[in-house]
Scaffold this motif. Sequence first.
Motif, PDB file in Angstrom:
ATOM      1  N   ARG A  19       1.116  -0.941   0.021  1.00  0.00           N
ATOM      2  CA  ARG A  19       0.457   0.013   0.124  1.00  0.00           C
ATOM      3  C   ARG A  19       0.754   1.321   0.064  1.00  0.00           C
ATOM      4  NH1 ARG A  19      -4.027   0.322   4.845  1.00  0.00           N
ATOM      5  NH2 ARG A  19      -1.831   0.298   5.424  1.00  0.00           N
ATOM      6  N   GLU A  20       0.381   2.241  -0.788  1.00  0.00           N
ATOM      7  CA  GLU A  20       1.310   3.876  -0.651  1.00  0.00           C
ATOM      8  C   GLU A  20       0.300   4.384  -2.029  1.00  0.00           C
ATOM      9  OE1 GLU A  20       5.497   4.995  -2.544  1.00  0.00           O
ATOM     10  OE2 GLU A  20       4.425   3.679  -3.882  1.00  0.00           O
ATOM     11  N   ARG A  21       0.513   5.751  -0.647  1.00  0.00           N
ATOM     12  CA  ARG A  21      -0.723   6.539  -0.695  1.00  0.00           C
ATOM     13  C   ARG A  21      -2.496   6.015  -1.167  1.00  0.00           C
ATOM     14  NH1 ARG A  21       4.358   8.167  -3.459  1.00  0.00           N
ATOM     15  NH2 ARG A  21       2.838   8.218  -5.333  1.00  0.00           N
ATOM     16  N   TRP A  55      -3.628   0.489  -3.282  1.00  0.00           N
ATOM     17  CA  TRP A  55      -2.292  -1.156  -3.558  1.00  0.00           C
ATOM     18  C   TRP A  55      -1.879  -1.590  -4.757  1.00  0.00           C
ATOM     19  CZ3 TRP A  55      -2.119  -3.882   1.049  1.00  0.00           C
ATOM     20  CH2 TRP A  55      -2.424  -3.338   1.978  1.00  0.00           C
ATOM     21  N   ARG A  74      -2.992  -1.590 -10.109  1.00  0.00           N
ATOM     22  CA  ARG A  74      -3.199  -1.393  -8.755  1.00  0.00           C
ATOM     23  C   ARG A  74      -4.498  -0.917  -7.691  1.00  0.00           C
ATOM     24  NH1 ARG A  74      -1.989   5.551  -8.418  1.00  0.00           N
ATOM     25  NH2 ARG A  74      -4.757   5.533 -10.368  1.00  0.00           N
ATOM     26  N   GLN A 120       2.616  12.185  -7.081  1.00  0.00           N
ATOM     27  CA  GLN A 120       2.231  12.376  -6.223  1.00  0.00           C
ATOM     28  C   GLN A 120       0.568  11.880  -6.038  1.00  0.00           C
ATOM     29  OE1 GLN A 120       5.906  11.157  -5.095  1.00  0.00           O
ATOM     30  NE2 GLN A 120       5.128  12.001  -2.661  1.00  0.00           N
ATOM     31  N   ASN A 137      -1.037  10.336  -7.528  1.00  0.00           N
ATOM     32  CA  ASN A 137      -2.324   9.533  -7.714  1.00  0.00           C
ATOM     33  C   ASN A 137      -2.050   9.671  -9.497  1.00  0.00           C
ATOM     34  OD1 ASN A 137      -1.622   8.001  -5.501  1.00  0.00           O
ATOM     35  ND2 ASN A 137      -2.589   8.736  -4.666  1.00  0.00           N
ATOM     36  N   ARG A 195      13.184   8.430   2.855  1.00  0.00           N
ATOM     37  CA  ARG A 195      11.705   7.690   2.558  1.00  0.00           C
ATOM     38  C   ARG A 195      10.508   8.217   2.901  1.00  0.00           C
ATOM     39  NH1 ARG A 195       9.571   3.090   4.389  1.00  0.00           N
ATOM     40  NH2 ARG A 195       9.523   2.500   6.073  1.00  0.00           N
ATOM     41  N   ASP A 208       9.983  11.111   1.847  1.00  0.00           N
ATOM     42  CA  ASP A 208       9.213  12.213   0.706  1.00  0.00           C
ATOM     43  C   ASP A 208       9.819  13.657   1.322  1.00  0.00           C
ATOM     44  OD1 ASP A 208       8.390  10.062  -0.845  1.00  0.00           O
ATOM     45  OD2 ASP A 208       6.421  10.006  -0.262  1.00  0.00           O
ATOM     46  N   ALA A 216       7.067   0.473   1.766  1.00  0.00           N
ATOM     47  CA  ALA A 216       6.705   1.691   0.752  1.00  0.00           C
ATOM     48  C   ALA A 216       5.746   2.359   2.321  1.00  0.00           C
ATOM     49  CB  ALA A 216       5.517   1.548   0.255  1.00  0.00           C
ATOM     50  N   GLU A 217       5.347   2.339   3.570  1.00  0.00           N
ATOM     51  CA  GLU A 217       4.579   3.307   4.667  1.00  0.00           C
ATOM     52  C   GLU A 217       5.564   3.056   5.891  1.00  0.00           C
ATOM     53  OE1 GLU A 217       0.497   3.558   2.858  1.00  0.00           O
ATOM     54  OE2 GLU A 217       0.325   2.304   4.611  1.00  0.00           O
TER      55      GLU A 217
END
Length: 723
Positions: free
Chosen positions: A103-105, A108, A124, A173, A175, A269, A271, A405-406
């Motif tokens: 998962r990121e921002r 998935w 995703r 950033q 998405n 890390r 951002d 990622a998080e």
Amino acid sequence: MRPLLTLLIAALMTTNSHAADTATPPDVAKKPHVVRAPHGAERQDEYYWLRDDRRQNPEMLAYLKAENAYVDAYMQRLKPVEDRLYDEIVGRIKQDDSSVPFRERGWWYYSRYETGKDYPVHARRRDVQGLTAEAIQRLNDAGDFADEQVLLDVNALAAGRDYYSVGVYEVSQDNRLMAYADDAVGRRQYVIRFRNLETGEAYPDEIRGVSPNVVWADDNRTVFYVENDPETLLTKRVKKHVLGTPVEQDELVYEEEDDSFYMGVDRTRDDRFICISVSSTVSDEMRCAPAADPREFFVFAPRARDVEYLADHYEGRWVIRTNADGAKNFKLMTAPTEARSRREWKEWIGARDDVFIDGFELFRDFTVIAERSDGLERLRLLKGAGEEYVKADEPAYSMGLDVNAEPETDWLRYGYTSMTTPSTTYELNVRTGERRRLKQQPVLGYDPSKYVTERLWATARDGTRIPVSLVYRRGFEKNGKAALLQYAYGSYGSSMDPGFNLPAVSLLDRGMVYAIAHIRGGEEMGRAWYENGKLFKKKNTFTDFIDVTDFLVKEGYASRDRVAAYGGSAGGLLMGAISNMAPEKYRLILSQVPFVDVVTTMLDPSIPLTTNEYDEWGNPEKKDFYDYMLSYSPYDNLSKQAYPAMFVGTGLWDSQVQYWEPAKYVARLRDLNTSDKPVLFRTNMDAGHGGKSGRFRRYRELAEMYAFALDQLGVAETSMPAK
């Protein structure tokens, strides 16, 4: 000598059964050529003419095709074995498989394969309440892709191409946009392309001649990328592109003048920063700028010879891995956000002689250190004032950080594998100690309880203990009769850890032993392990491998006349060296994309990977390095002696080890070899350093090599398990 016309005719003799019975190795013309060094040394290179940077010389191409025709003819009788090996290997692969989502921002991300297709689909799903990695895997396994957004269907992009690879894709950033880099040749010269993920629109912007490395700025319109030198293919310049503007107007952000440095660009890390990293074998330097306003890059710490470092930023501080001030096995330092020199660094985790710090990952409430001890990987968890280690389940294994990622999580995701355990992804809750197995690589028909892995120590001729990992099928008798495949690499500080090898199961099922020799030149035993296998100590790499062979034979793991050695790229240098130094100890040499013409290549700064590897091999423009490199360079040390059987492979478009190195090597070997053992030379005319693209096609090449190996080692098909 065989004239061009004869070579062309030979290239066509690939399917005729009579040709298979009467095939003879091709010959090729010698043409006088002198290779001169700046200090006056001269060497004759009668096959230098096989080099053609444009890959168009018809006489050269005819020779490569003639060698391929000879391989086709020789292997014709072994085609049933090759086909069965291929079917076995591919039959173990779950064709409709998918990766573990991360998962990121708010999304998935994962990749999946479809049955019968060579390439992945990158996709995703939007993060909604109750959706987890496990839930997505269940949907994927059920073939339910209704809520999926396809980012790249690589099968569609690769349609009609002999080679295709997506090196990287990066989502902006917000998405909404995606940049991706692809290569349709195999020479690792990529093209960056752009796509709108909301509309599906492909933008006309195309950035050519770049590395697979792209980073978005926070404005979601600007990307930073690395441009390659068109001649040497080295990473040379970081440029900035604004989507929708002409590429030829892209702003130069940084240019590296020293050709001994590689270059990359990434985000920290948290951002907060975009950082340009340049690295040589012995030195690093970083330049960073705020991701929200990346107009000016500051030097994080000026480069200094023999000082390596890598910094990451999170929660208001920098964390730096470095070997500064004599920390040979590296240490961790911290520095405030405003730091601009090494004087502001403070030690956090000190260096140790028995532990090598390989990397780290920063989280909100803990830090993970990837390290090595006693030749094995481990993960150390730092929580407040305490620490603990992630547990391993076997005596020989490989363990490392997975995609995390998080950083705002209590769960650490890591990968684990061994020579009997397929690749496995775990999550560990660092607060509660709960461990969840998210996925294990499915291997159809494979039962790990039928195989045994061991960790051994062989003593080298200078008394150094060399770790060895090996695997065999349960029931194996250590009676000195078995066939052995021994693999190693031994360069660049790259560690060859004991992981699961899906194709090798076919060898184990036929009674063979598979071993990895963790020889000097890698970094398995720490930084000194690497330094004792490069420059003027490079020969330790070769003698270590030979001494491991002697040890395994002495201990009964293999018959003295049934040992095969296997290596690729710099490991192909190893293969060339041991076959010159101890040909009687090997029945067979398997050598892929081998770096075998060390001196000539390192004398030519126009060849990719030359100037930035002087600290690995030495600079032959200096006579002391020249003499030492010449003393082991495989091409230069071929002599009139009986060589083992060999299978040598290369790719015409290889940008790392150029095709002409193995071509010249095989041609000269044929002139000098006094044995009657076959030497096969296969050139993939459509690929580069990594061979064919696609998950199945590369196994066809491997099956051919394995079939040749089984035949040479006398491994009978009657020993195969029932289908």
